[in-house]
Enzyme design. Structure first.
Site, mmCIF file in Angstrom:
data_model
loop_
_atom_site.group_PDB
_atom_site.id
_atom_site.type_symbol
_atom_site.label_atom_id
_atom_site.label_comp_id
_atom_site.label_asym_id
_atom_site.label_seq_id
_atom_site.Cartn_x
_atom_site.Cartn_y
_atom_site.Cartn_z
ATOM 1 N N LYS A 58 0.846 -1.198 0.000
ATOM 2 C CA LYS A 58 0.000 0.000 0.000
ATOM 3 C C LYS A 58 0.879 1.245 0.000
ATOM 4 C CE LYS A 58 -3.972 1.931 2.559
ATOM 5 N NZ LYS A 58 -4.853 1.757 3.739
ATOM 6 N N SER A 63 -9.766 1.797 2.950
ATOM 7 C CA SER A 63 -8.938 2.520 2.014
ATOM 8 C C SER A 63 -7.904 1.657 1.277
ATOM 9 C CB SER A 63 -8.192 3.639 2.755
ATOM 10 O OG SER A 63 -7.318 3.084 3.718
ATOM 11 N N SER A 73 -9.875 -0.555 7.070
ATOM 12 C CA SER A 73 -9.336 -0.439 5.707
ATOM 13 C C SER A 73 -8.659 -1.671 5.142
ATOM 14 C CB SER A 73 -8.359 0.717 5.643
ATOM 15 O OG SER A 73 -9.082 1.897 5.462
HETATM 16 N N1 GLN Z 1 -13.186 4.158 6.420
HETATM 17 C C1 GLN Z 1 -12.485 4.570 7.579
HETATM 18 C C2 GLN Z 1 -12.058 6.020 7.448
HETATM 19 O O1 GLN Z 1 -12.366 6.583 6.481
HETATM 20 C C3 GLN Z 1 -11.314 3.668 7.838
HETATM 21 C C4 GLN Z 1 -10.116 4.004 7.051
HETATM 22 C C5 GLN Z 1 -8.937 3.171 7.422
HETATM 23 O O2 GLN Z 1 -9.066 2.141 8.072
HETATM 24 N N2 GLN Z 1 -7.775 3.644 7.031
HETATM 25 O O3 GLN Z 1 -11.461 6.591 8.297
#
Ligand code: GLN
Length: 489
Positions: A79, A154, A178
């Site tokens: 990532k 994400s 994410s």
């Molecule tokens: N969807 C969550 C956010 O927008 C989690 C994102 C993540 O785990 N990086 O913060």
């Protein structure tokens, strides 16, 4: 079997047996990227020369008989918020345009030491803020099961690349779901370890008290093998946990779950959860019962407060963490600024996307002196109640099983216009981060339109192997994890 179809463990065995070389494995992955990534957009960059050099070195170590991991020679996608030395690491943000870190994150050092090849950087929501992977400055990632749908976020690039057979396996990060939610939307396995089990050194921070790096792979065994490489104490991360039992994750995958108790939280099967999702997860629980586990209804009464608590704490930390991006130290710098103040304001206004700017504003607001007690302090108290609530639940069960997300992947473009709805899709994942627990998502079925559904296993702190073993037990008796988009084989 073609290289791209192999699990990481299968490929590692072939490399060990000298049937495939580390360079051939890398080139197969690169070929997949070149042929289908224009559609999926799972990668932000792929420096083939750099990766080939490292695969060649690894092959030399293998040939010299060096004792390496079972995954030696296997390529792994990373990532784009994890620092890789001399290779673009941009968090999919314009503000980090062109940024090549002068060092490797600890997980990357470990990956290289184990003999895996770093193979490409993976697309994501900008700074890991999102649930759809649409906010990337490189454009949205598409779900390989239906290119009109999002892959989740994400770590959408990580999940989509594994599902599309463009990567053998990947590292993602999980602040509020994410890893697990995109794994669920893309029909692959994704594991968020106990907070502190994997070093965060070199992970570009979103919300430091919640962020964790973890694997996304074709099955749970691959996740366990990757955990054997990346987990462990690191003096560079002050929140790193002391070395644990030393028992190998992979060796702990016995598949024996007899007499283990699975807690089924009633709050996770009520209104607002898609019927197909409920049915698939309920079926998964039945499979586990056939393997000797006992299901028990439990209650997680705090669930309804998890999303607001999370978004207050995560944005507060983000507003502080992202203050370092000022147009001076890294990446993008706005042109035509008349003063240093102007340069910082313009660089941040032009360099960050809308979702990131919104969260910095919200985080700054909840930390401001007039509102600190009303919001941030209250959220911290709520976080403690969530920790206590899980403790109570784990007095009654060995693991909790619930949907990873209340729905399957939505259409591209349908979420960002309704942020509240998007934030609510994190309802079953965020509390796991707030309590620092391990969480796993495994594919457990498909909805009526053929989109994957994920079942989530949650464990008490340190019980990472236990929940991975639940996932493995499930994959021993089901084949959802072997299904590929478009029936691709
Ligand atoms: N969807 C969550 C956010 O927008 C989690 C994102 C993540 O785990 N990086 O913060």
């Amino acid at each position: 079997m073609e290289i791209k179809n192999m699990t990481a463990i299968e490929l590692g065995k072939k490399i060990k047996a000298k049937e495939i070389s580390a360079v051939e494995a890398l080139e197969a992955v690169y070929a997949g990227y070149s042929s289908s990534d224009k559609e999926v957009n799972a990668y932000t960059s792929f420096d083939l020369d750099l990766s080939r050099k490292s695969a060649e070195e690894i092959q030399k170590r293998i040939d010299a008989g060096e004792e390496l991991s079972v995954l030696a020679g296997v390529p792994i996608g990373i990532k784009d918020n994890i620092c890789t030395k001399d290779e673009l690491s941009t968090c999919a943000s314009k503000i980090l345009e062109g940024f090549k870190p002068p060092f490797d994150a600890t997980v990357i050092e470990k990956i290289r030491k184990a003999g895996m090849t770093v193979a490409g950087k993976l697309n994501m929501d900008e700074f890991a803020m999102g649930s759809t992977s649409e906010t990337s400055c490189y454009g949205p990632v598409r779900n390989p099961w239906d290119l009109n749908k999002v892959p989740g976020g994400s770590s959408g690039g990580a999940a989509a690349s594994v599902a599309a057979l463009e990567a053998i396996c990947a590292l993602g990060s999980d602040t509020g779901g994410s890893i697990r939610q995109p794994a669920s939307y893309c029909g692959v396995s994704g594991f968020k370890p106990t907070y502190g089990a994997v070093s965060r050194y070199g992970l570009i921070a979103y919300a430091s008290s919640l962020d964790q790096i973890g694997p996304i792979a074709k099955d749970v065994l691959d996740c366990a093998a990757i955990m054997d490489i990346i987990a462990g104490y690191d003096k560079m991360d002050s929140t790193s946990l002391p070395a644990g039992s030393g028992v190998s994750y992979l060796d702990s995958m016995t598949g024996d779950i007899s007499r283990k108790v699975i807690g089924i939280p009633e709050e996770c099967f009520g209104d607002g959860v898609d019927e197909d999702v409920k049915a698939a997860v309920e079926n998964a629980i039945k499979e586990l019962e056939k393997k000797g586990a006992k299901a028990k209804t439990i209650s997680l009464p705090f669930i309804k407060y998890a999303v607001p608590t999370y978004y207050i704490i995560a944005t507060a930390e983000a507003s502080s963490n992202l203050s370092r991006f000022d147009g001076v130290k890294y990446g993008f710098r706005s042109e035509n600024s008349s003063s240093i103040d102007n340069l910082i304001i313009n660089s941040r206004s032009e360099g960050f996307g809308a979702e990131v700017r919104k969260r910095i504003l919200l985080g700054t607001f909840v930390l401001s002196s007039g509102y600190y007690d009303a919001y941030y302090n209250k959220a911290l108290k709520m976080k403690q109640m969530i920790v206590d609530g899980f403790d109570t639940a784990f007095n009654e069960c060995d693991a909790i099983c619930c949907p990873t997300a209340p729905m399957t992947a939505p259409e591209i473009g349908s979420s960002l216009s309704d942020s509240m709805k998007m934030y609510l899709s994190d309802i079953f994942t965020v509390s796991v981060n707030l309590a620092g627990l391990p969480g796993l998502s495994v594919p457990c079925g498909f909805d009526k339109s053929g989109m994957p559904i994920g079942a989530q296993f949650i464990g008490a702190i340190g019980n990472d192997r236990t929940i991975l073993n639940f996932g493995h037990a499930f994959q021993m008796v089901t084949d959802y994890h072997t299904k590929r988009p478009g029936g691709a084989k």
